[in-house]
Design an enzyme around this catalytic site. Structure first.
Site, PDB file in Angstrom:
ATOM      1  N   TYR A 151     -23.272 -35.542  35.416  1.00 27.25           N
ATOM      2  CA  TYR A 151     -23.120 -36.922  34.958  1.00 27.25           C
ATOM      3  C   TYR A 151     -21.657 -37.153  34.637  1.00 27.25           C
ATOM      4  O   TYR A 151     -21.032 -36.319  33.978  1.00 27.25           O
ATOM      5  CB  TYR A 151     -23.970 -37.165  33.712  1.00 27.25           C
ATOM      6  CG  TYR A 151     -23.819 -38.526  33.076  1.00 27.25           C
ATOM      7  CD1 TYR A 151     -23.194 -38.664  31.836  1.00 27.25           C
ATOM      8  CD2 TYR A 151     -24.303 -39.671  33.690  1.00 27.25           C
ATOM      9  CE1 TYR A 151     -23.059 -39.915  31.231  1.00 27.25           C
ATOM     10  CE2 TYR A 151     -24.170 -40.922  33.099  1.00 27.25           C
ATOM     11  CZ  TYR A 151     -23.551 -41.031  31.865  1.00 27.25           C
ATOM     12  OH  TYR A 151     -23.419 -42.273  31.275  1.00 27.25           O
ATOM     13  N   ASP A 246     -14.154 -32.759  36.043  1.00 29.25           N
ATOM     14  CA  ASP A 246     -14.559 -33.622  34.926  1.00 29.25           C
ATOM     15  C   ASP A 246     -14.818 -32.734  33.711  1.00 29.25           C
ATOM     16  O   ASP A 246     -15.892 -32.141  33.582  1.00 29.25           O
ATOM     17  CB  ASP A 246     -15.802 -34.430  35.299  1.00 29.25           C
ATOM     18  CG  ASP A 246     -16.268 -35.290  34.140  1.00 29.25           C
ATOM     19  OD1 ASP A 246     -17.296 -35.990  34.286  1.00 29.25           O
ATOM     20  OD2 ASP A 246     -15.612 -35.262  33.072  1.00 29.25           O
ATOM     21  N   LYS A 274     -14.362 -37.027  24.587  1.00 29.08           N
ATOM     22  CA  LYS A 274     -15.056 -36.356  23.473  1.00 29.08           C
ATOM     23  C   LYS A 274     -14.072 -35.688  22.501  1.00 29.08           C
ATOM     24  O   LYS A 274     -13.409 -36.357  21.714  1.00 29.08           O
ATOM     25  CB  LYS A 274     -16.090 -35.383  24.029  1.00 29.08           C
ATOM     26  CG  LYS A 274     -17.199 -36.095  24.832  1.00 29.08           C
ATOM     27  CD  LYS A 274     -18.236 -35.117  25.364  1.00 29.08           C
ATOM     28  CE  LYS A 274     -19.177 -35.786  26.329  1.00 29.08           C
ATOM     29  NZ  LYS A 274     -20.250 -36.542  25.671  1.00 29.08           N
TER      30      LYS A 274
HETATM   31  P1  KE4 Z   1     -18.593 -41.587  28.022  1.00 32.41           P
HETATM   32  O1  KE4 Z   1     -18.359 -42.782  28.893  1.00 32.41           O
HETATM   33  O2  KE4 Z   1     -20.009 -41.518  27.479  1.00 32.41           O
HETATM   34  O3  KE4 Z   1     -17.527 -41.427  26.921  1.00 32.41           O
HETATM   35  O4  KE4 Z   1     -18.375 -40.271  28.932  1.00 32.41           O
HETATM   36  C1  KE4 Z   1     -19.124 -40.140  30.121  1.00 32.41           C
HETATM   37  C2  KE4 Z   1     -19.171 -38.685  30.519  1.00 32.41           C
HETATM   38  C3  KE4 Z   1     -18.351 -38.243  31.545  1.00 32.41           C
HETATM   39  N1  KE4 Z   1     -18.344 -36.951  31.946  1.00 32.41           N
HETATM   40  C4  KE4 Z   1     -19.146 -36.036  31.325  1.00 32.41           C
HETATM   41  C5  KE4 Z   1     -19.117 -34.610  31.795  1.00 32.41           C
HETATM   42  C6  KE4 Z   1     -19.985 -36.431  30.251  1.00 32.41           C
HETATM   43  O5  KE4 Z   1     -20.769 -35.503  29.645  1.00 32.41           O
HETATM   44  C7  KE4 Z   1     -20.002 -37.777  29.841  1.00 32.41           C
HETATM   45  C8  KE4 Z   1     -20.906 -38.280  28.722  1.00 32.41           C
HETATM   46  N2  KE4 Z   1     -21.816 -37.321  28.187  1.00 32.41           N
HETATM   47  C9  KE4 Z   1     -23.025 -37.862  27.593  1.00 32.41           C
HETATM   48  C10 KE4 Z   1     -23.816 -36.677  27.047  1.00 32.41           C
HETATM   49  N3  KE4 Z   1     -24.506 -35.978  28.053  1.00 32.41           N
HETATM   50  C11 KE4 Z   1     -22.762 -38.886  26.544  1.00 32.41           C
HETATM   51  C12 KE4 Z   1     -23.955 -39.195  25.650  1.00 32.41           C
HETATM   52  C13 KE4 Z   1     -24.528 -40.538  25.937  1.00 32.41           C
HETATM   53  O6  KE4 Z   1     -24.570 -40.974  27.114  1.00 32.41           O
HETATM   54  O7  KE4 Z   1     -24.949 -41.191  24.956  1.00 32.41           O
END
Ligand code: KE4
Length: 437
Positions: A151, A246, A274
């Site tokens: 993701y 990523d 993060k």
């Molecule tokens: P954000 O747009 O949520 O800040 O980041 C997206 C993203 C991009 N790349 C990786 C590897 C990620 O894990 C994420 C976001 N992770 C999720 C948790 N699996 C965020 C939690 C959520 O969607 O509420």
């Protein structure tokens, strides 16, 4: 789903949930928080400190998702709190350049020598979306390769068989994503180098980039097989595509230099998020200057953001990365040892109850899969007993242990987790497994 005792224990949260459902779809601002895949209603957090969350009813929980990764130093870490307070007193945002942006950028570059230049954004989604645009401009190609179970945020071109959220919701891709856009994304099995070779062979000269989570966290935790990452790097180079790592989740977690340090990777572009913001909204994309200088105002690739480089977020990131770097020799071994004791201890309690778990862990991130395993890709992860995981999650929550509310998410340990939390968690697991059999 929740036992009467649980419901009475969380009366305020239940009332807050009902109120939130009149404001937000599903009562949440991000789908995974709704607990749909584990059942029950989520507690509402009032405050947090160290390794603990405290809900609206005063219940205390050991926190194993840490805001989905950022809280590696624990909640309300004093240096971070003080840094944010000091920055806030000078105003929350200027929309103009500040020295703090370069201060944080130089800290990031010290951790990631692969990053020659970078740009701040406000989320991981913005970071990966921008990196893909940059790769397409740099190569004048349209197709990208991603991997099932990975993701990368919710940009249209990456919501194609994504892992986190989408996998939990059981929807391959997403409604609203035009097939014209999705068709430009090749979603391949993770840990299968032959599939990537075949993709390049099928689309010669058309693939702009390979993007992946070097260690998958969004299908649950899945580790790269030996040589896999290096193989992808070589294929990207061979076919003139960019290799995008990523590291939004793994960055600064597996090591100060993330998976790139851990696996000695040299990607063309790296995305971060993060931990880099210490809990405030920060995303980063960066890499080789030949690509980064294509960005406006220098080059033809447009990308912008009102709150990019926000001074409060910079302050939180500087305090976080400074502490991680200055105490790395103590922090990372502690994270690894604590996580090892935790994951192995819980798995041992499962075995005593006749329950088979597959544990995938690297450093301070990992997953207990309700499966006999092995789990090396999303297809294998998807065969896990998600109903059993849901029952386990609810039982642990009732015992004061808050696991990530999905079989397809990684659990995280922070620097404030220690022997006390591990012992309590293993005991909670022992009595929880007893209720599952
Ligand atoms: P954000 O747009 O949520 O800040 O980041 C997206 C993203 C991009 N790349 C990786 C590897 C990620 O894990 C994420 C976001 N992770 C999720 C948790 N699996 C965020 C939690 C959520 O969607 O509420």
């Amino acid at each position: 789903m929740s036992s009467p005792a649980t419901t009475s224990k969380r009366a305020h949260s239940l009332a807050l949930q009902k109120r939130a459902e009149s404001c937000f779809p599903g009562g949440v601002n991000s789908p995974v928080r709704a607990f749909n895949s584990v059942g029950g209603k989520p507690p509402f957090v009032d405050h947090a400190e160290g390794a603990y969350l405290f809900d609206a009813d005063g219940n205390r929980y050991i926190d194993y998702f840490g805001s989905w990764g950022p809280m590696i130093l624990g909640h309300a870490f004093p240096p971070v709190v003080e840094a944010i307070q000091e920055a806030a007193a000078k105003s929350a945002s200027f929309g103009a350049s500040t020295a703090a942006e370069s201060d944080l950028a130089e800290l990031i570059k010290a951790c990631y020598p692969q990053i020659e230049k970078l740009r701040f954004v406000s989320s991981g989604t913005e970071a990966t979306m921008s990196a893909i645009r940059l790769a397409r401009a740099a190569t004048n190609r349209k197709r990208i390769i991603k991997f099932e179970g990975c993701y990368h945020g919710h940009a249209d071109s990456l919501l194609v068989k994504a892992g986190s959220g989408i996998a939990t919701l059981g929807i391959p891709g997403s409604a609203g994503v035009p097939e014209e856009i999705a068709s430009l994304t090749l979603a391949l099995p993770y840990n299968d180098i032959a599939a990537v070779e075949a993709a390049f062979k099928a689309h010669p000269g058309e693939i702009a980039a390979i993007i992946l989570e070097p260690v998958v966290g969004n299908a649950g935790c899945i580790l790269p097989m030996d040589g896999y990452l290096q193989g992808l790097r070589a294929l990207a180079t061979q076919h003139g595509a960019l290799f995008i790592a990523d590291e939004v989740m793994t960055g600064f977690r597996l090591a100060p230099g993330g998976a790139c340090e851990y696996f000695q990777l040299d990607p063309d572009l790296i995305t971060l998020g993060k931990i880099v913001g210490g809990g405030l909204p920060v995303g980063v994309f960066g890499g080789k200057v030949q690509f980064m200088d294509l960005l406006a105002p220098l080059g033809p690739v447009y990308q912008a953001g009102t709150l990019s480089g926000n001074p409060l977020a910079m302050a939180a990131g500087i305090a976080t990365l400074s502490h991680l770097r200055n105490h790395a020799d103590a922090i990372y071994p502690h994270l690894d040892a604590t996580a090892g004791a935790l994951f192995d201890g819980v798995a041992a309690e499962a075995r005593k109850s006749g329950i088979t778990l597959t544990v995938n862990r690297i450093g301070s991130m990992g997953t207990w899969f309700f499966s006999s395993g092995p789990i090396t890709n999303y297809e294998e992860a998807a065969k896990s007993d998600t109903a059993a995981f849901g029952r386990f999650h609810r039982a642990m929550l009732d015992r004061g242990v808050w696991l990530p509310p999905s079989q397809f998410e990684a659990a995280f340990i922070g620097a404030t987790h220690g022997e006390t939390e591990v012992t309590a968690t293993i005991e909670a697991a022992r009595t929880s497994f007893a209720t599952l059999v």
